[in-house]
Design a protein around this motif. Structure first.
Motif, PDB file in Angstrom:
ATOM      1  N   MET A 142      15.049  -4.916  17.623  1.00 40.93           N
ATOM      2  CA  MET A 142      13.619  -4.840  17.148  1.00 40.93           C
ATOM      3  C   MET A 142      13.471  -3.701  15.954  1.00 40.93           C
ATOM      4  O   MET A 142      14.010  -2.545  16.346  1.00 40.93           O
ATOM      5  N   ARG A 143      12.847  -3.761  15.105  1.00 35.20           N
ATOM      6  CA  ARG A 143      12.607  -2.691  13.975  1.00 35.20           C
ATOM      7  C   ARG A 143      11.178  -2.107  14.179  1.00 35.20           C
ATOM      8  O   ARG A 143      10.500  -2.815  14.164  1.00 35.20           O
ATOM      9  N   TYR A 144      10.903  -0.880  13.992  1.00 37.98           N
ATOM     10  CA  TYR A 144       9.687  -0.517  13.718  1.00 37.98           C
ATOM     11  C   TYR A 144       9.636   0.578  12.715  1.00 37.98           C
ATOM     12  O   TYR A 144      10.682   1.159  12.544  1.00 37.98           O
ATOM     13  N   ILE A 145       8.506   0.892  12.268  1.00 38.29           N
ATOM     14  CA  ILE A 145       8.202   1.873  11.224  1.00 38.29           C
ATOM     15  C   ILE A 145       7.504   3.029  11.775  1.00 38.29           C
ATOM     16  O   ILE A 145       6.414   2.918  12.682  1.00 38.29           O
ATOM     17  N   ASN A 146       8.074   4.193  11.829  1.00 41.76           N
ATOM     18  CA  ASN A 146       7.807   5.364  12.253  1.00 41.76           C
ATOM     19  C   ASN A 146       7.081   6.187  11.158  1.00 41.76           C
ATOM     20  O   ASN A 146       7.713   6.454  10.112  1.00 41.76           O
ATOM     21  N   PRO A 179      -2.538  -8.863  -1.046  1.00 40.98           N
ATOM     22  CA  PRO A 179      -1.216  -8.721  -0.378  1.00 40.98           C
ATOM     23  C   PRO A 179      -0.899  -7.110  -0.167  1.00 40.98           C
ATOM     24  O   PRO A 179      -0.052  -7.110   0.833  1.00 40.98           O
ATOM     25  N   LEU A 180      -1.309  -6.129  -0.883  1.00 41.84           N
ATOM     26  CA  LEU A 180      -1.066  -4.743  -0.715  1.00 41.84           C
ATOM     27  C   LEU A 180      -1.710  -4.415   0.568  1.00 41.84           C
ATOM     28  O   LEU A 180      -1.010  -3.647   1.542  1.00 41.84           O
ATOM     29  N   ARG A 181      -2.828  -4.915   0.830  1.00 43.27           N
ATOM     30  CA  ARG A 181      -3.607  -4.552   1.914  1.00 43.27           C
ATOM     31  C   ARG A 181      -2.837  -5.122   3.373  1.00 43.27           C
ATOM     32  O   ARG A 181      -2.563  -4.454   4.238  1.00 43.27           O
ATOM     33  N   ASN A 182      -2.368  -6.300   3.157  1.00 40.37           N
ATOM     34  CA  ASN A 182      -1.163  -6.821   4.186  1.00 40.37           C
ATOM     35  C   ASN A 182      -0.124  -6.025   4.551  1.00 40.37           C
ATOM     36  O   ASN A 182       0.317  -5.771   5.826  1.00 40.37           O
ATOM     37  N   ARG A 183       0.460  -5.628   3.561  1.00 36.91           N
ATOM     38  CA  ARG A 183       1.704  -4.981   3.584  1.00 36.91           C
ATOM     39  C   ARG A 183       1.271  -3.374   4.454  1.00 36.91           C
ATOM     40  O   ARG A 183       2.131  -2.869   5.330  1.00 36.91           O
ATOM     41  N   LYS A 242      11.621 -12.572   7.828  1.00 43.65           N
ATOM     42  CA  LYS A 242      12.244 -11.922   6.990  1.00 43.65           C
ATOM     43  C   LYS A 242      11.333 -11.220   5.800  1.00 43.65           C
ATOM     44  O   LYS A 242      11.821 -10.077   5.605  1.00 43.65           O
ATOM     45  N   THR A 243      10.159 -11.721   5.751  1.00 47.55           N
ATOM     46  CA  THR A 243       9.281 -11.061   4.721  1.00 47.55           C
ATOM     47  C   THR A 243       8.743  -9.829   5.307  1.00 47.55           C
ATOM     48  O   THR A 243       8.673  -8.723   4.486  1.00 47.55           O
ATOM     49  N   ILE A 244       8.381  -9.770   6.919  1.00 49.47           N
ATOM     50  CA  ILE A 244       8.157  -8.194   7.294  1.00 49.47           C
ATOM     51  C   ILE A 244       9.215  -7.440   7.092  1.00 49.47           C
ATOM     52  O   ILE A 244       9.236  -6.139   6.834  1.00 49.47           O
ATOM     53  N   TYR A 245      10.670  -7.708   7.461  1.00 51.21           N
ATOM     54  CA  TYR A 245      11.654  -7.022   6.870  1.00 51.21           C
ATOM     55  C   TYR A 245      11.747  -6.618   5.664  1.00 51.21           C
ATOM     56  O   TYR A 245      12.035  -5.279   5.475  1.00 51.21           O
ATOM     57  N   GLU A 246      11.307  -7.347   4.656  1.00 49.60           N
ATOM     58  CA  GLU A 246      11.341  -6.823   3.172  1.00 49.60           C
ATOM     59  C   GLU A 246      10.345  -5.888   2.979  1.00 49.60           C
ATOM     60  O   GLU A 246      10.500  -4.936   2.106  1.00 49.60           O
ATOM     61  N   TRP A 247       9.073  -6.031   3.651  1.00 50.86           N
ATOM     62  CA  TRP A 247       8.157  -4.884   3.582  1.00 50.86           C
ATOM     63  C   TRP A 247       8.513  -3.568   3.997  1.00 50.86           C
ATOM     64  O   TRP A 247       8.302  -2.529   3.513  1.00 50.86           O
ATOM     65  N   PHE A 248       9.082  -3.679   5.261  1.00 47.69           N
ATOM     66  CA  PHE A 248       9.817  -2.554   5.862  1.00 47.69           C
ATOM     67  C   PHE A 248      10.888  -1.837   4.751  1.00 47.69           C
ATOM     68  O   PHE A 248      10.859  -0.554   4.712  1.00 47.69           O
ATOM     69  N   ASP A 249      11.664  -2.852   4.219  1.00 49.45           N
ATOM     70  CA  ASP A 249      12.751  -2.245   3.240  1.00 49.45           C
ATOM     71  C   ASP A 249      11.933  -1.597   2.178  1.00 49.45           C
ATOM     72  O   ASP A 249      12.663  -0.536   1.750  1.00 49.45           O
ATOM     73  N   LEU A 250      11.008  -2.221   1.593  1.00 54.70           N
ATOM     74  CA  LEU A 250      10.314  -1.381   0.595  1.00 54.70           C
ATOM     75  C   LEU A 250       9.739  -0.029   0.685  1.00 54.70           C
ATOM     76  O   LEU A 250      10.032   0.748   0.050  1.00 54.70           O
ATOM     77  N   TRP A 251       9.323   0.001   2.021  1.00 54.22           N
ATOM     78  CA  TRP A 251       8.635   1.220   2.550  1.00 54.22           C
ATOM     79  C   TRP A 251      10.044   2.235   2.563  1.00 54.22           C
ATOM     80  O   TRP A 251       9.776   3.373   2.131  1.00 54.22           O
ATOM     81  N   ASP A 252      10.981   1.732   3.277  1.00 52.00           N
ATOM     82  CA  ASP A 252      12.122   2.570   3.241  1.00 52.00           C
ATOM     83  C   ASP A 252      12.691   3.276   2.211  1.00 52.00           C
ATOM     84  O   ASP A 252      12.962   4.256   2.082  1.00 52.00           O
ATOM     85  N   LYS A 253      12.641   2.222   1.178  1.00 52.90           N
ATOM     86  CA  LYS A 253      13.292   2.639  -0.269  1.00 52.90           C
ATOM     87  C   LYS A 253      12.538   3.523  -1.140  1.00 52.90           C
ATOM     88  O   LYS A 253      12.814   4.406  -1.574  1.00 52.90           O
ATOM     89  N   GLY A 254      10.912   3.040  -0.991  1.00 55.58           N
ATOM     90  CA  GLY A 254       9.990   3.931  -1.832  1.00 55.58           C
ATOM     91  C   GLY A 254       8.738   4.578  -1.289  1.00 55.58           C
ATOM     92  O   GLY A 254       7.950   4.987  -2.139  1.00 55.58           O
ATOM     93  N   GLY A 255       8.647   4.305  -0.016  1.00 55.50           N
ATOM     94  CA  GLY A 255       7.637   4.870   0.413  1.00 55.50           C
ATOM     95  C   GLY A 255       6.026   4.157   0.042  1.00 55.50           C
ATOM     96  O   GLY A 255       6.095   3.028  -0.066  1.00 55.50           O
TER      97      GLY A 255
END
Length: 134
Positions: free
Chosen positions: A1-5, A25-29, A54-67
């Motif tokens: 499981m992956r979480y965002i801290n 869409p931005l509000r959802n992310r 997979k979409t959730i993981y993509e949103w997490f990746d977007l956050w990890d890469k660019g905040g």
């Protein structure tokens, strides 16, 4: 499981972004990131937002890469305009030569520019650029 801290500052920044945007869409992310921070699992988030995990993981990746900047909607996505390469003057002239007959305008655009568009597309363009028909 992956979480965002998230830090307290990031949480406040995301909340202010969520209140300031009209983009669903931005509000959802943003909401997804906040829910993940509170401990929601990816499976629960995917069911809540009606997307595949997979979409959730993509949103997490977007956050990890660019905040906060990374999760913003990127310009240039979506359908590209068909009539942007044709000078406005040419379309206005065609409309003057074929007043009240957009089929004639479309036929000439097809012949001159090999551009296939519908009457509805041409009508939307005319309204957008405020061309007044005779």
């Amino acid at each position: 499981m992956r979480y965002i801290n998230l830090t307290e500052e990031e949480i406040q920044q995301l909340i202010s972004m969520e209140l300031a945007t009209i983009s669903q869409p931005l509000r959802n992310r943003i909401k997804c990131l906040l829910m993940s921070h509170k401990g929601a699992k990816v499976k629960e988030l995917s069911l809540y937002f009606d997307v595949v995990p997979k979409t959730i993981y993509e949103w997490f990746d977007l956050w990890d890469k660019g905040g906060c900047v990374g999760i913003l909607h990127k310009p240039g996505t979506g359908r590209k305009a068909k009539l942007k390469d044709i000078p406005l003057e040419v379309i206005e002239e065609l409309i003057k030569t074929h007043p009240r007959n957009l089929k004639g305008v479309i036929a000439e655009l097809m012949e001159s520019y090999s551009l296939k568009i519908s009457i509805k597309t041409l009508q939307r363009y005319i309204k957008k650029v405020e061309i007044h028909m005779a």
